[in-house]
Write an enzyme that holds these catalytic residues in place. Structure first.
Site, PDB file in Angstrom:
ATOM      1  N   ASP A 194       0.834  -1.203   0.000  1.00 19.80           N
ATOM      2  CA  ASP A 194       0.000   0.000   0.000  1.00 19.80           C
ATOM      3  C   ASP A 194       0.867   1.251   0.000  1.00 19.80           C
ATOM      4  OD1 ASP A 194      -2.619   1.456   0.449  1.00 19.80           O
ATOM      5  OD2 ASP A 194      -1.568   2.018   2.277  1.00 19.80           O
ATOM      6  N   HIS A 195       1.915   1.255   0.800  1.00 26.50           N
ATOM      7  CA  HIS A 195       2.802   2.411   0.875  1.00 26.50           C
ATOM      8  C   HIS A 195       3.639   2.573  -0.393  1.00 26.50           C
ATOM      9  CE1 HIS A 195       2.761   2.533   5.580  1.00 26.50           C
ATOM     10  NE2 HIS A 195       1.572   2.700   5.039  1.00 26.50           N
TER      11      HIS A 195
END
Length: 749
Positions: A262-263
Site C-alpha cells: 500500500d505504501h
C-alpha cells in the site's frame, strides 16, 4: 471531469480501446461582446452497459471484466474573457493567501502528540508547497465561475487553465514531455507510458472511477442526500465496534506485506504549514482545510479525556488543468515499482544510495548488523530524546511511514539488505559494471520480486482463485505471460487509496506475540509497536520481531475493529510527568477521508461493479447479516448515504475470498490496471529492457520466505508461504530447502 464505468460481465477479460467508449461533454462558447455565437463540440461519451445482475455475487464478478480506460481531455474556451479570467485569478490568489495566513495564525498541534505523529506520516513535502497552492487555486477558480456564470456549472471543464502562467509548468501536456529511451524505470514513474508520460507519475491526481459527490458540487465534503450524515465517530462506535474473531489462516505478516505494498503505490497528501507546523483544526474556525472528527458526550474518549474533537486536516487539493471538482494528490508513483524502498523522487532516492557498488546506504549497529540509514530530526514524530541520547534514532527509508510500526520497519530493513545482497552478487558476476548500472539492475530485480510476491502470495488468498483467474491476475509459469496495453491507465483510483485497500485495518489484532527475549511466550498490546523501531538496535531482536509477525494471527476481515486502533492509535508511551494524550480513531479517519474526497455512497459502487443493486435497507440482507443491516439502518437515514468503507466491510465474504463482493471488485480492478498498464511489468516482453527468458525463470522462483531467510540475522525455519499461518497445507520448512535464485543469467562475461 471524467468517469470510468466497469461492467463486470462476459467471459475472459478483455481490454477496451478508448475509441470504443464514448464520452459526451457539451463545450459551449459564449461571446460576451455580441452574445450571439454558440458552438458545440462533441468529445466522447462513456456508456456504461449494465447487464442483468445474478443473485450469486461471486458469479457477477468472475463472469465479467472491467473496462479499464477513460481519458480526461481539456479544451480551451468556456466563454471566459481574458479580463474576467484575470479578475477570477486575482480573487483566487487572494483567497489562497488568506487561507495560509489564517492557518499560520491558528493554534498548532503539539509535537509528539498522536495527531502530530499522524500528520507527519501523511504531510505534504515542504518543497511541493506550490503544488498545494495551485490545487487550492483550482478550487477557487471553479467556485468563482460557477458563482458568476451559473450556465457553466455543467460545463465547467471547458475552462482550460493549462496555458496560464500560474499553471503552465504543472500542466505541460503529456505530448510536450520528451521521453528518452531507457531500459530502466524513472524514479517518479514518468515516461512509463510513452503516449501518456504522466500516467502513474508521483505528485499527480488519483484516478476517478466515478465522479466525486461534493456537498457544493466542487469541494465541500460529501453530505447526506436528505439529512446530515452520521458523525464518523458514531459510525465507529455503533457499527465498527470490537468483536474479536481470529482468522487462523493468515498471520500478521500478511497485514505487514499488505501495508508495505500500500505504501508503495499510495500516499495521500496532507498540507502542512510552510514552517513545517501542523494547524490544530480543533482549535481553529473557518479554515477550508479543516474537517475535524466530532465526538459526542457519551463517547468513551470524551468521558476519559474531556475532549469533543479529534484532529483531522483535509487532503491537499490537486491542481487541475481544466476546472472542475476537487481532486486529491498521490505522492507515490502508482506503479508497483519498489518506490517504498527507493523513493519516488530524485532527491530522496539519492539520499538513500551509497553510490558504491550499486548498494543502498545503511547504518551499522554496535554489533555490526546493517540497519536503515537514520533520521536525526527530533521533530519527525518518531524520534525520542531519551533514545537519541543513546545514539538510537528512527530510520530513513523510501517512504516516510517506514517507522509507523515495528514490524513494518523490520520489513524495510530486510528489503534494503536484500537489495545490497543482490548488488554484491551482480558485482561479482560483472566487475565491469559501474555503480549506476549495478544499482539499476538490482532495483529492477527487486521490483520484479515485489510484484511476483504480491500477485502470487498476497492476492491469491485475498481475492480467491476464481477472481484471480477472471481478472487475469494469476502468475503464469510461462516465461512471458502479461500483455502490456498502453491504453490502460495504471494510476491509483481514489476509492482504492481512500477506502477499498484500507480493509486491512480490520485485520489488526489487539494483542501481538511478544518479540522480547525475556518474555517470548507473552503478549503485548498493539499500541506498543507504533513508532517504536528502537528494539532493532538490540542484537537478536530483528529475528524475534519477524517471528512475532509470523506467529500472530490476524482478525477476520469484517466490520469489527480492535479498540487499539479506534481509541489508542499512536498513543505515546506512558509518562507520569506528562499528561497523557488521547489516541486517535483510525476507522473514523478512514470514513472522514472518504467524505473529504467526495466518494459516492456505497450503493453506487455496487452498480459500478455490476452487483445486485440496493434501493432500500432490506435489499442489504441478501449479502449482509441482519445485525449489520440493523446497525446501518439506525445510523443512516437512507441506504444511499452509506459510506463505501462501512458498507463494503459489512458484506459477507465471497467464497474463496477474504472480502465481500464490492471490496473484492474494486481491489481486483486496481491490481488489474496496475499489472497491464505497466510497460516495465516483470513478466511482460515490451522490448530490450525486459528480462530474458532465463532471467525471468529465476525471478519466478522468488518467495518472501526465502528473502526473509537470506536477510534476517539468524532465522533457520519459516512457513513456506510466509503470509499464511503454518499448518498442514503450509508447513514450516528449513531455509536451505527453499528455492533460491541463480544469478548466472545476469552474467555478461
Amino acid at each position: 471531469m471524467y468517469t470510468e464505468k466497469s461492467p463486470l460481465t462476459g467471459g475472459q477479460p478483455t481490454y477496451q480501446n478508448p475509441s470504443r467508449m464514448y464520452k459526451k461533454q457539451v463545450k459551449q462558447f459564449q461571446c460576451l461582446l455580441c452574445a450571439a455565437v454558440l458552438s458545440l463540440f462533441a468529445i466522447a461519451l462513456i456508456t456504461a452497459i449494465v447487464f442483468s445482475v445474478d443473485e450469486d455475487e461471486l458469479d457477477n464478478l468472475i463472469n465479467g471484466n472491467a473496462s479499464l480506460e477513460g481519458k480526461l481531455q481539456a479544451s480551451p474556451g468556456g466563454g471566459i474573457s481574458e479580463v474576467e479570467f484575470n479578475k477570477a485569478l486575482k480573487q483566487g490568489l487572494e483567497k489562497v493567501m488568506e487561507e495560509e495566513d489564517a492557518m499560520m495564525r491558528s493554534p498548532k498541534i503539539l509535537v509528539n502528540t498522536p495527531s502530530y505523529r499522524h500528520f507527519r506520516l501523511v504531510s505534504f513535502p515542504e518543497n511541493y508547497n506550490n503544488v498545494s497552492r495551485l490545487g487550492q487555486l483550482s478550487d477557487e477558480l471553479t467556485k468563482y465561475f460557477i458563482r458568476e456564470k451559473p450556465e457553466l456549472r455543467l460545463n465547467i471543464s471547458s475552462v482550460n487553465v493549462a496555458e496560464n502562467e500560474e499553471f503552465k509548468e504543472y500542466c505541460r501536456s503529456s505530448r510536450s514531455r520528451i521521453c528518452r529511451s531507457s531500459q530502466y524505470r524513472s524514479i517518479d514513474g514518468a515516461c512509463n507510458n510513452l503516449q501518456h508520460p504522466d500516467w502513474g507519475t508521483s505528485m499527480r491526481p488519483f484516478l476517478r472511477l466515478l465522479s466525486p459527490e461534493y456537498c457544493d458540487g466542487v469541494s465541500e465534503p460529501r453530505c447526506g442526500s436528505r439529512e446530515a450524515l452520521p458523525p464518523a465517530r458514531d459510525v465507529t462506535l455503533k457499527l465498527h465496534r470490537a468483536n474479536y474473531k481470529s482468522d487462523h489462516k493468515f498471520n500478521f505478516m500478511f497485514a505487514v506485506w499488505g501495508q508495505f505494498i500500500d505504501h508503495d503505490i499510495t500516499a495521500t497528501a496532507i498540507t502542512r504549514l510552510i514552517n513545517g507546523q501542523m494547524v490544530s483544526c480543533c482549535g481553529s474556525k473557518g479554515i477550508d482545510k479543516c474537517y475535524p472528527v466530532i465526538l459526542s458526550e457519551d463517547d468513551p474518549i470524551f468521558i476519559l479525556y474531556n475532549t469533543s474533537c479529534m484532529e483531522f486536516v483535509r487532503s491537499t487539493p490537486a491542481p487541475r488543468c481544466t476546472l472542475g471538482p476537487r481532486e486529491q494528490l498521490n505522492q507515490q508513483t502508482s506503479f508497483l515499482d519498489g518506490s517504498v524502498i527507493y523513493g519516488s523522487n530524485e532527491e530522496l532516492s539519492r539520499r538513500l544510495r551509497s553510490f558504491q557498488g550499486g548498494r543502498m546506504a545503511v547504518s551499522v549497529s554496535e554489533d555490526g548488523r546493517d540497519l536503515l540509514p537514520v533520521s536525526i530530526d527530533l521533530t519527525d514524530g518518531c524520534n525520542r530524546e531519551e533514545e537519541a541520547k543513546n545514539g538510537r534514532y528512527c530510520f530513513l527509508a523510501g517512504d516516510v511511514r517506514a517507522n509507523e510500526n515495528l514490524h513494518l520497519t523490520t520489513l524495510h530493513v530486510i528489503m534494503v539488505r536484500h537489495h545490497n545482497r543482490i548488488a554484491s552478487r551482480l558485482q561479482q558476476l560483472n566487475p565491469q559494471w559501474d555503480d549506476e548500472r549495478t544499482y539499476q539492475e538490482t532495483r529492477k530485480i527487486v521490483t520484479a520480486q515485489v510484484q511476483h510476491i504480491t500477485y502470487k502470495e498476497l492476492l491469491v488468498p485475498l481475492l480467491g482463485e476464481k477472481i484471480m483467474e477472471s481478472y487475469d491476475l494469476k502468475v503464469r509459469t510461462s516465461a512471458y505471460s502479461t500483455i502490456y496495453d498502453d491504453t490502460i491507465n495504471p494510476s491509483i483510483a481514489n476509492n482504492f487509496a481512500t477506502s477499498s485497500f484500507r480493509f486491512a485495518h480490520s485485520l489488526l489484532p489487539g494483542l501481538m506475540k511478544s518479540y522480547e527475549e525475556t518474555s517470548p511466550d507473552s503478549l503485548t498490546l498493539l499500541r506498543k509497536i507504533f513508532f517504536n523501531p528502537f528494539p532493532l538496535y538490540t542484537a537478536g531482536s530483528l529475528d524475534r520481531i519477524l517471528m512475532s509477525a509470523v506467529g500472530t494471527d490476524v482478525q477476520k476481515a469484517n466490520r469489527f475493529f480492535t479498540t487499539e486502533v479506534t481509541q489508542h492509535l499512536f498513543e505515546e508511551p506512558q509518562n507520569m510527568t506528562v499528561p497523557k494524550k488521547c489516541g486517535l480513531d483510525l476507522v473514523s479517519m478512514n470514513i472522514q477521508r472518504g467524505r473529504d474526497h467526495g466518494l459516492p455512497g456505497y450503493p453506487k459502487w455496487r452498480v459500478y461493479c455490476n452487483l445486485t443493486p440496493v434501493k432500500e435497507f432490506n435489499d442489504l440482507k441478501k449479502f449482509m447479516d441482519d445485525e449489520s443491516v440493523e446497525a446501518l439502518q439506525r445510523l443512516y437515514k437512507t441506504v444511499d448515504d452509506i459510506d463505501l468503507y462501512s458498507g463494503s466491510l459489512s458484506e459477507t465474504p465471497l467464497k474463496g475470498s477474504m472480502l465481500g463482493p464490492t471490496a473484492t471488485c474494486l481491489i481486483a480492478e486496481q491490481f488489474r490496471r496496475t499489472k497491464f498498464g505497466d510497460r516495465f511489468w516483470y513478466d511482460a516482453y515490451t522490448g530490450p529492457h525486459s528480462f530474458t527468458a532465463d532471467q525471468l525463470k529465476e525471478i519466478k522462483k522468488t518467495t518472501l520466505a526465502r528473502i526473509v531467510c537470506d536477510n534476517s540475522d539468524n532465522v533457520k525455519e519459516v512457513p513456506e508461504n510466509l503470509l499464511l499461518f503454518s499448518g498442514i497445507s503450509n508447513k514450516n520448512i528449513q531455509c536451505e530447502e527453499l528455492a533460491d535464485i541463480d544469478f548466472a543469467p545476469w552474467s555478461e562475461r
